[in-house]
Write a protein that holds these residues in place. Structure first.
Motif, short mmCIF file in Angstrom:
data_model
loop_
_atom_site.label_atom_id
_atom_site.label_comp_id
_atom_site.label_asym_id
_atom_site.label_seq_id
_atom_site.Cartn_x
_atom_site.Cartn_y
_atom_site.Cartn_z
N LEU A 149 0.56 -1.37 0.37
CA LEU A 149 -0.01 0.12 0.28
C LEU A 149 1.08 1.14 -0.41
O LEU A 149 1.75 1.43 0.46
N ARG A 150 0.28 2.21 -0.63
CA ARG A 150 0.91 3.97 -0.86
C ARG A 150 0.17 4.06 -0.49
O ARG A 150 -1.08 3.94 -1.53
N VAL A 151 0.02 5.88 -0.08
CA VAL A 151 -1.10 7.01 -0.26
C VAL A 151 -0.69 7.73 -0.48
O VAL A 151 0.31 8.31 -0.65
N ILE A 152 -1.41 7.87 -1.89
CA ILE A 152 -1.47 9.98 -2.34
C ILE A 152 -2.43 9.98 -2.57
O ILE A 152 -3.33 9.92 -3.12
N LEU A 153 -3.09 11.38 -1.71
CA LEU A 153 -4.29 11.84 -1.62
C LEU A 153 -4.31 12.63 -2.74
O LEU A 153 -3.12 13.20 -3.41
N ASN A 154 -5.84 12.56 -3.15
CA ASN A 154 -6.11 13.15 -4.37
C ASN A 154 -6.12 14.73 -4.01
O ASN A 154 -6.03 15.55 -3.27
N GLY A 155 -5.62 14.62 -5.27
CA GLY A 155 -5.75 16.50 -5.82
C GLY A 155 -5.49 16.95 -7.38
O GLY A 155 -5.55 16.04 -8.37
N THR A 156 -6.44 17.73 -7.67
CA THR A 156 -7.13 18.59 -9.07
C THR A 156 -5.96 19.43 -10.07
O THR A 156 -6.74 20.14 -10.47
N ILE A 157 -5.95 20.42 -8.71
CA ILE A 157 -5.63 21.82 -9.09
C ILE A 157 -4.67 21.76 -9.83
O ILE A 157 -3.41 20.92 -10.19
N GLY A 158 -5.15 22.59 -11.53
CA GLY A 158 -3.80 22.48 -12.69
C GLY A 158 -4.23 21.26 -13.14
O GLY A 158 -3.17 21.36 -14.27
N SER A 159 -5.03 20.49 -13.39
CA SER A 159 -4.69 19.75 -14.07
C SER A 159 -6.08 20.32 -15.11
O SER A 159 -6.51 21.30 -15.46
N ALA A 160 -5.26 19.07 -16.70
CA ALA A 160 -5.90 19.44 -18.19
C ALA A 160 -7.51 19.22 -18.04
O ALA A 160 -8.07 20.43 -19.13
N ARG A 161 -7.34 18.78 -17.06
CA ARG A 161 -9.38 19.02 -17.05
C ARG A 161 -9.85 20.56 -17.10
O ARG A 161 -11.04 20.72 -17.71
N LEU A 162 -9.46 20.58 -16.83
CA LEU A 162 -10.02 22.24 -16.28
C LEU A 162 -9.24 24.01 -16.03
O LEU A 162 -9.55 24.54 -15.89
N ALA A 163 -8.46 23.22 -17.63
CA ALA A 163 -7.80 24.75 -17.99
C ALA A 163 -8.76 25.18 -18.93
O ALA A 163 -8.44 26.44 -18.29
N SER A 164 -10.31 25.16 -18.71
CA SER A 164 -10.34 25.79 -19.55
C SER A 164 -11.71 26.52 -19.24
O SER A 164 -12.52 26.63 -19.61
N ARG A 165 -11.96 25.97 -18.17
CA ARG A 165 -13.53 26.01 -17.53
C ARG A 165 -14.03 27.58 -17.31
O ARG A 165 -12.53 28.20 -17.73
N GLU A 166 -15.12 28.07 -17.28
CA GLU A 166 -15.35 29.48 -16.67
C GLU A 166 -14.77 29.97 -15.40
O GLU A 166 -15.15 28.79 -14.39
N THR A 167 -14.71 31.31 -15.42
CA THR A 167 -14.64 31.42 -14.07
C THR A 167 -15.20 32.66 -14.01
O THR A 167 -14.78 33.60 -13.36
N THR A 168 -16.03 33.09 -14.45
CA THR A 168 -17.22 33.81 -14.45
C THR A 168 -18.38 33.25 -13.34
O THR A 168 -18.77 32.32 -13.41
N PRO A 169 -17.83 33.92 -12.22
CA PRO A 169 -19.24 33.91 -10.24
C PRO A 169 -20.13 33.43 -10.95
O PRO A 169 -20.60 34.16 -11.47
N ILE A 170 -21.41 32.39 -10.84
CA ILE A 170 -22.82 32.63 -11.39
C ILE A 170 -23.34 33.61 -9.81
O ILE A 170 -22.61 33.35 -8.78
N ALA A 171 -24.22 34.37 -9.94
CA ALA A 171 -24.54 35.25 -9.10
C ALA A 171 -25.35 34.67 -8.38
O ALA A 171 -26.32 34.31 -8.41
N LEU A 172 -24.81 34.31 -6.82
CA LEU A 172 -25.56 33.81 -5.95
C LEU A 172 -25.96 35.48 -5.18
O LEU A 172 -25.03 35.74 -4.65
N ALA A 173 -27.55 34.84 -4.74
CA ALA A 173 -28.06 35.70 -3.42
C ALA A 173 -27.14 35.80 -2.03
O ALA A 173 -26.54 34.50 -1.43
#
Length: 364
Positions: A149-173
């Motif tokens: 067994l080896r532990v590798i904690l999940n992490g996703t920041i900087g991934s190619a999957r998220l590179a082109s995502r929208e960065t304009t916040p949804i306006a929520l009250a």
């Protein structure tokens, strides 16, 4: 190194698929020859754009299909000249094990969903990666040797999957509460709705947004329809990119009963949400033991309501936990996950007395 990832499919909205896709793209970016063999799905185009080769291996659990798939995998491992096969689900591990034995290369298996009984079959791997220390402990209790067994904690920041995502916040009250995930009892949604009934009584201006879908969606809508807070709960449906909702929310809530290492917490922290989540499985690790988010007991709507109400009553507290969400956030980068995974591959290859082959040339 020549790396062959094996998983059931590449369809969006499954956490183990997201983790495997993120890892494959990052490994390709680092110069390795990487391929994904699966039943296919909507991430195939992304993988191809990031230099990952795509192959089809049918994972349907029928005897004749699996026999044909095992033979196809044997041919693929040879044609691709794989150094490592990395299986991400039980069927993938079972398919790969005899092939890797026959060819004489290591099998690495990642346990993404340890709460499934079949997860014990991931012990077929030469090395078994647990996505959190909690998952590692669980698998040791179930009989997988600690030496594997080896532990590798999940992490996703900087991934190619998220590179082109929208960065304009949804306006929520404000104050806005947000849940993102599958609408399934394991996620603790009944607790969240019971807690929000109490929160809304104290803070009628609060709004709860539910982003996601699932087989229990209609039942949850019926449950909320019977609550006094029903007009303040919005079922927003599934979103291909929930990040703008996270950017627009004040508090991200994850009331799970079981969650090995949810990637959604990495994204919520990156978005700068104040986070309230349950103290189960890998969640405390993803929240730095409570330093990057508020932890509450699972299956305790009163405790969840108290934590949420406390934040809403003190806007400075929301800002404090927004700031705290950034504590040690670099640990959740995909680059760290890829680096640690490559170290596990090297270990496994050494056990077999092998060295990685050159990443080039790629197969056509």
């Amino acid at each position: 190194m020549r790396i062959l990832h094996l998983l059931n499919h590449t369809t969006q909205s499954n956490g183990h698929v997201h983790a495997a896709v993120d890892l494959a793209c990052e490994q390709s970016k680092l110069g390795h020859a990487v391929a994904v063999a699966s039943g296919g799905g909507d991430f195939d185009a992304l993988l191809s754009r990031n230099g990952v080769e795509i192959f089809t291996i049918d994972h349907r659990r029928k005897a004749a299909t699996l026999l044909r798939s095992a033979w196809a995998l044997r041919r693929l491992v040879g044609a691709f000249s794989a150094d490592i096969v990395h299986a991400h689900m039980m069927t993938s591990a079972v398919l790969a094990w005899p092939v890797c034995k026959l060819v004489g290369i290591p099998l690495v298996a990642t346990v993404h969903n340890e709460f499934e009984k079949s997860a014990i079959l991931m012990g077929l791997g030469t090395r078994v990666i647990a996505v959190s220390a909690a998952v590692g402990s669980s698998m040791r209790r179930r009989g997988i040797p600690a030496a594997k067994l080896r532990v590798i904690l999940n992490g996703t920041i900087g991934s190619a999957r998220l590179a082109s995502r929208e960065t304009t916040p949804i306006a929520l009250a404000s104050p806005s509460l947000l849940f993102v995930g599958g609408l399934h009892p394991r996620k603790g949604l009944a607790d969240l709705f019971a807690a929000f009934e109490l929160v809304h009584h104290r803070h009628p201006q609060a709004r709860l947004h539910i982003v996601g879908d699932g087989p229990f969606a209609e039942g949850y809508r019926d449950l909320v329809a019977g609550l006094s807070c029903r007009e303040a709960v919005r079922f927003e449906g599934s979103k291909s990119d929930p990040f703008p909702w996270m950017l627009g929310a004040d508090i991200f809530v994850l009331p799970s009963h079981a969650d090995p290492a949810p990637l959604v917490l990495s994204e919520a922290r990156e978005a700068g949400c104040a986070v309230v989540a349950t103290h189960v499985d890998g969640i405390p690790e993803l929240l730095e033991g409570g330093e990057a988010g508020v932890l509450v007991p699972a299956r305790d709507p009163d405790a969840l309501a108290a934590a949420l109400s406390g934040l809403i009553a003190a806007p400075d507290a929301i800002n404090h936990w927004r700031d705290r969400s950034q504590h040690r956030i670099d640990r959740l980068r995909i680059a760290r996950v890829a680096r640690e995974t490559l170290d596990v591959y090297d270990e496994a290859l050494s056990q077999f007395g092998r060295k990685a082959r050159s990443a080039l040339p790629r197969t056509s």
